[in-house]
Scaffold this motif. Structure first.
Motif, PDB file in Angstrom:
ATOM      1  N   LYS A  15       0.826  -1.209   0.000  1.00 28.18           N
ATOM      2  CA  LYS A  15       0.000   0.000   0.000  1.00 28.18           C
ATOM      3  C   LYS A  15       0.859   1.257   0.000  1.00 28.18           C
ATOM      4  O   LYS A  15       0.624   2.185  -0.789  1.00 28.18           O
ATOM      5  N   HIS A  16       1.842   1.310   0.860  1.00 25.62           N
ATOM      6  CA  HIS A  16       2.667   2.509   0.963  1.00 25.62           C
ATOM      7  C   HIS A  16       3.570   2.682  -0.257  1.00 25.62           C
ATOM      8  O   HIS A  16       3.862   3.813  -0.656  1.00 25.62           O
ATOM      9  N   VAL A  17       4.005   1.592  -0.850  1.00 24.24           N
ATOM     10  CA  VAL A  17       4.789   1.703  -2.089  1.00 24.24           C
ATOM     11  C   VAL A  17       3.951   2.328  -3.197  1.00 24.24           C
ATOM     12  O   VAL A  17       4.408   3.206  -3.929  1.00 24.24           O
ATOM     13  N   ILE A  18       2.713   1.868  -3.319  1.00 23.63           N
ATOM     14  CA  ILE A  18       1.830   2.438  -4.344  1.00 23.63           C
ATOM     15  C   ILE A  18       1.509   3.897  -4.017  1.00 23.63           C
ATOM     16  O   ILE A  18       1.473   4.749  -4.911  1.00 23.63           O
ATOM     17  N   TRP A  19       1.261   4.200  -2.739  1.00 26.15           N
ATOM     18  CA  TRP A  19       1.028   5.588  -2.339  1.00 26.15           C
ATOM     19  C   TRP A  19       2.207   6.471  -2.731  1.00 26.15           C
ATOM     20  O   TRP A  19       2.022   7.564  -3.276  1.00 26.15           O
ATOM     21  N   LEU A  20       3.416   6.006  -2.444  1.00 30.41           N
ATOM     22  CA  LEU A  20       4.606   6.800  -2.782  1.00 30.41           C
ATOM     23  C   LEU A  20       4.761   6.937  -4.300  1.00 30.41           C
ATOM     24  O   LEU A  20       5.196   7.984  -4.794  1.00 30.41           O
ATOM     25  N   ALA A  21       4.419   5.879  -5.040  1.00 32.42           N
ATOM     26  CA  ALA A  21       4.503   5.951  -6.502  1.00 32.42           C
ATOM     27  C   ALA A  21       3.531   6.987  -7.046  1.00 32.42           C
ATOM     28  O   ALA A  21       3.874   7.769  -7.949  1.00 32.42           O
ATOM     29  N   ILE A  22       2.304   7.006  -6.510  1.00 33.16           N
ATOM     30  CA  ILE A  22       1.320   8.009  -6.932  1.00 33.16           C
ATOM     31  C   ILE A  22       1.810   9.407  -6.571  1.00 33.16           C
ATOM     32  O   ILE A  22       1.704  10.355  -7.359  1.00 33.16           O
ATOM     33  N   ALA A  23       2.381   9.545  -5.356  1.00 30.41           N
ATOM     34  CA  ALA A  23       2.891  10.849  -4.926  1.00 30.41           C
ATOM     35  C   ALA A  23       4.039  11.300  -5.805  1.00 30.41           C
ATOM     36  O   ALA A  23       4.125  12.487  -6.182  1.00 30.41           O
ATOM     37  N   ALA A  24       4.952  10.378  -6.169  1.00 27.22           N
ATOM     38  CA  ALA A  24       6.069  10.743  -7.040  1.00 27.22           C
ATOM     39  C   ALA A  24       5.580  11.146  -8.426  1.00 27.22           C
ATOM     40  O   ALA A  24       6.072  12.127  -9.009  1.00 27.22           O
ATOM     41  N   ALA A  25       4.601  10.399  -8.953  1.00 24.77           N
ATOM     42  CA  ALA A  25       4.039  10.769 -10.257  1.00 24.77           C
ATOM     43  C   ALA A  25       3.378  12.139 -10.188  1.00 24.77           C
ATOM     44  O   ALA A  25       3.468  12.940 -11.139  1.00 24.77           O
ATOM     45  N   THR A  26       2.737  12.425  -9.058  1.00 28.21           N
ATOM     46  CA  THR A  26       2.115  13.747  -8.875  1.00 28.21           C
ATOM     47  C   THR A  26       3.168  14.838  -8.850  1.00 28.21           C
ATOM     48  O   THR A  26       3.013  15.889  -9.494  1.00 28.21           O
ATOM     49  N   GLY A  27       4.252  14.621  -8.099  1.00 29.38           N
ATOM     50  CA  GLY A  27       5.313  15.622  -8.029  1.00 29.38           C
ATOM     51  C   GLY A  27       5.973  15.858  -9.364  1.00 29.38           C
ATOM     52  O   GLY A  27       6.213  17.012  -9.762  1.00 29.38           O
ATOM     53  N   ILE A  28       6.276  14.787 -10.095  1.00 24.27           N
ATOM     54  CA  ILE A  28       6.899  14.936 -11.415  1.00 24.27           C
ATOM     55  C   ILE A  28       5.964  15.654 -12.376  1.00 24.27           C
ATOM     56  O   ILE A  28       6.390  16.534 -13.140  1.00 24.27           O
ATOM     57  N   THR A  29       4.686  15.315 -12.330  1.00 23.65           N
ATOM     58  CA  THR A  29       3.722  15.954 -13.233  1.00 23.65           C
ATOM     59  C   THR A  29       3.582  17.431 -12.920  1.00 23.65           C
ATOM     60  O   THR A  29       3.527  18.264 -13.837  1.00 23.65           O
ATOM     61  N   PHE A  30       3.538  17.776 -11.623  1.00 22.05           N
ATOM     62  CA  PHE A  30       3.414  19.185 -11.265  1.00 22.05           C
ATOM     63  C   PHE A  30       4.612  19.977 -11.769  1.00 22.05           C
ATOM     64  O   PHE A  30       4.455  21.054 -12.354  1.00 22.05           O
ATOM     65  N   VAL A  31       5.807  19.467 -11.554  1.00 20.21           N
ATOM     66  CA  VAL A  31       7.001  20.153 -12.055  1.00 20.21           C
ATOM     67  C   VAL A  31       6.989  20.176 -13.581  1.00 20.21           C
ATOM     68  O   VAL A  31       7.529  21.103 -14.204  1.00 20.21           O
ATOM     69  N   GLY A  32       6.337  19.174 -14.198  1.00 22.04           N
ATOM     70  CA  GLY A  32       6.243  19.117 -15.652  1.00 22.04           C
ATOM     71  C   GLY A  32       5.460  20.262 -16.265  1.00 22.04           C
ATOM     72  O   GLY A  32       5.533  20.479 -17.488  1.00 22.04           O
ATOM     73  N   TYR A  33       4.699  20.991 -15.468  1.00 24.82           N
ATOM     74  CA  TYR A  33       4.021  22.184 -15.974  1.00 24.82           C
ATOM     75  C   TYR A  33       4.984  23.369 -16.054  1.00 24.82           C
ATOM     76  O   TYR A  33       4.656  24.385 -16.672  1.00 24.82           O
ATOM     77  N   PHE A  34       6.148  23.256 -15.428  1.00 23.85           N
ATOM     78  CA  PHE A  34       7.131  24.338 -15.417  1.00 23.85           C
ATOM     79  C   PHE A  34       8.404  23.971 -16.176  1.00 23.85           C
ATOM     80  O   PHE A  34       9.144  24.854 -16.598  1.00 23.85           O
TER      81      PHE A  34
END
Length: 484
Positions: free
Chosen positions: A171-190
Motif C-alpha cells: 500500500k505505501h509503495v503504491i502511495w509513494l509511486a502516486i505521490a512521485a508521479a504527482t510531483g513529477i507531473t506538477f514540475v512538468g508544468y514548469f
C-alpha cells in the motif's frame, strides 16, 4: 455485525434528539480546538453520487497527468516557462507584463466558488477539490490491498505477520509511486516533462527540479495518505469561512429527522407502515452513513462544517432503504427551508448577484484576452528638462520608450508620430526579439511656429513590419514656447 464509530453530538438541539430517542438529556459537549486524531476506516459504497464522483475524479486526474504531455507545435500545450518569463496556455502566450489578466482569472475563480457555495454548499470539496480527489484515490488503493472496512480494522489490530507486512508495504509503495508521479507531473508544468523524465534518473535535471519533485511527493503522500480529513477540518480555510455563505436555501446534504426519528433497529420483515404504527422512524440506526463518511461525522446530528458534501451517506442510506423496502431520501440533497416544510427559493438576490458578477467578469475577461495587443509601449518624458532648442532652431523633446514584443516571433517595428504639422523623429525603426522588451531614447522635434500653446497632445504609432495587424498607438505631450 460491523463495528460502530463513536460519534460526538455537536448540535445545539441534541437534548431534543436524545429525548425523541428515549435517552436522558445530557449537557452539550465542549468542542475542543483540536481533537485527538481518531483513525477513520472509510467503508466503500456504491451508488449514483459515488459513480458521479468517481467519474469526475478520474477525469480530473486524467487531465492533470495528461496535459503536460500534449504538444502544441514545438512546445507543451501548457507550460509556465519561468526562466524565459513566458506562460503558454494552449495557443496563447502571456508575459509578466500581463499579470493583471492572471489576477483577473483568479478573481473569476473566486467568484465562481462563491456562487457554487451559495447554491450547493461544499460540493466543490466533495467532487473536485484536489485534496479530496487524491484522498479518495489513496482510499481506493487501500480498499484493493487491505480489503473492506471490517477486514482493515482486524488487520490493524492483528499482530505483525507476513500477510500484514506485504499488504501494508504494498500500500505505501503504491502511495509513494502516486505521490512521485504527482510531483513529477506538477514540475512538468514548469519544465517540459518529456525532458524532465529523462533528466531526473540520469541526474541531469536542475537542482530545483529535484527539490520541487521531492516537496510535492512528500506532501502528496502525507496529505492524502496520512492527514486526510485533518486537512479538510483543520488546515483548509474554505471549511471555516464557507458557513457564512450558506443560507436557508443552500443545497446541502441533510438527514430528515422528522421522518427518521425515533430511530432504532428492527426486523427486516417489518413493513414501513407497520414500523410507523409501532412508533419507529425510518432510520434503523445502522450507522452505515457514518462508516462511509471520509471525515467521520454523523450526518444525523445536523449540518457540520466537517461535511464535504460528497454524498456518500446518501448512497449508503438509500441502499439501506432499498433493502428495508422504505422510500429513499432519508438523507438527501435538500435545503433547511425544505426540511422545515417551507418553500425553497432557488433564484434569490445573493445568488443572482454572484451569478451576474461572474458572467460579467467572464465576458470582460474573454474580451480582454481576445483584444489583447501583441505589442506594448510605455512612454516617459525626459525628466532633466522640459524641452530644448536645436541648432536648426527647432523645439526638441526627448522621450524614453519601452517597447514589449508579446508575440512568439521577432518583430521590426516602424515608429511614426502625428499630432502637429512637421513633426520629426530621429528613430524610425525598432527591432525587438520575441517575448522581450527594449528601451529606446528618441528625440522628437517641431517647428516653433506651429506651437500655439505650451503643451500639445501628440501620438506615437508603432507598426510591425512582419504583421500589419500588430500595431499600437499611444498619446503623450509635446512641450515648447509659444512664439505668437
Amino acid at each position: 455485525m460491523s463495528d460502530k464509530i463513536p460519534t460526538r453530538d455537536v448540535t445545539p438541539n441534541s437534548q431534543g434528539h436524545d429525548a425523541r430517542r428515549g435517552k436522558a438529556p445530557h449537557e452539550p459537549a465542549t468542542q475542543e480546538m483540536y481533537a485527538r486524531r481518531r483513525h477513520i476506516y472509510v467503508r466503500e459504497i456504491k451508488g449514483l453520487f459515488q459513480r458521479l464522483r468517481r467519474s469526475t475524479n478520474w477525469l480530473l486526474m486524467l487531465a492533470f497527468f495528461g496535459l503536460p504531455w500534449v504538444q502544441w507545435g514545438d512546445r507543451p500545450l501548457i507550460w509556465f516557462d519561468l526562466p524565459s518569463r513566458e506562460f503558454h496556455l494552449f495557443a496563447a502566450t502571456f508575459y509578466p507584463q500581463e499579470f493583471m489578466l492572471l489576477s483577473w482569472l483568479l478573481i473569476i475563480c473566486a467568484f465562481g466558488l462563491f456562487f457554487i457555495t451559495v447554491f450547493a454548499g461544499r460540493v466543490w470539496c466533495g467532487y473536485t477539490c484536489p485534496q479530496s480527489v487524491w484522498t479518495f484515490l489513496y482510499i481506493w488503493v487501500e480498499h484493493r490491498l487491505e480489503g473492506p472496512r471490517n477486514r482493515r480494522i482486524k488487520l490493524d489490530r492483528a499482530p505483525l505477520s507476513a500477510d500484514k507486512a506485504w499488504r501494508k508495504t504494498g500500500k505505501h509503495v503504491i502511495w509513494l509511486a502516486i505521490a512521485a508521479a504527482t510531483g513529477i507531473t506538477f514540475v512538468g508544468y514548469f519544465t517540459p516533462i518529456r525532458e524532465l523524465v529523462v533528466d531526473l534518473p540520469t541526474l541531469e535535471a536542475h537542482g530545483w527540479s529535484y527539490f520541487w519533485v521531492g516537496f510535492f511527493t512528500l506532501f502528496t503522500y502525507l496529505n492524502a495518505g496520512w492527514l486526510r480529513e485533518q486537512v479538510c477540518i483543520y488546515m483548509c480555510p474554505y471549511a471555516r469561512f464557507q458557513s457564512v455563505m450558506f443560507d436557508d436555501d443552500t443545497l446541502i446534504v441533510s438527514y430528515d429527522a422528522a421522518r427518521g426519528e425515533p430511530r432504532g433497529p428492527r426486523k427486516r420483515s417489518l413493513s414501513h407502515e407497520a414500523a410507523r404504527t409501532a412508533g419507529y422512524g425510518d432510520c434503523i440506526d445502522c450507522d452505515l452513513c457514518v462508516q462511509v463518511c471520509p471525515t467521520g461525522i454523523d450526518i444525523r446530528e445536523g449540518l457540520q462544517y466537517e461535511c464535504i458534501t460528497c454524498a456518500a451517506c446518501i448512497d449508503a442510506c438509500d441502499s439501506v432503504m432499498d433493502k428495508m423496502g422504505y422510500p429513499r431520501g432519508l438523507i438527501r440533497y435538500t435545503t433547511e427551508n425544505a426540511l422545515e416544510g417551507k418553500p425553497t427559493h432557488i433564484l434569490r438576490p445573493r445568488l443572482l448577484g454572484y451569478l451576474t458578477a461572474l458572467l460579467m467578469m467572464i465576458g470582460l475577461f474573454a474580451w480582454a484576452v481576445a483584444d489583447r495587443s501583441l505589442v506594448g509601449l510605455d512612454i516617459e518624458r525626459e525628466r532633466g528638462q522640459l524641452y530644448q532648442m536645436t541648432q536648426e532652431g527647432r523645439v526638441s523633446n526627448v522621450y524614453t520608450l519601452r517597447v514589449r514584443n508579446l508575440d512568439r516571433q521577432d518583430h521590426d517595428y516602424r515608429l511614426a508620430v502625428s499630432g502637429l504639422p512637421g513633426l520629426s523623429l530621429d528613430t524610425q525603426t525598432l527591432s525587438v526579439p520575441a517575448g522581450e522588451s527594449r528601451l529606446e531614447v528618441i528625440e522628437i522635434t517641431a517647428d516653433p511656429e506651429v506651437l500655439d500653446q505650451p503643451s500639445h497632445a501628440i501620438q506615437l504609432h508603432l507598426q510591425s513590419q512582419q504583421n500589419d495587424s500588430i500595431s499600437l498607438e499611444s498619446e503623450t505631450r509635446f512641450l515648447g514656447d509659444v512664439r505668437r
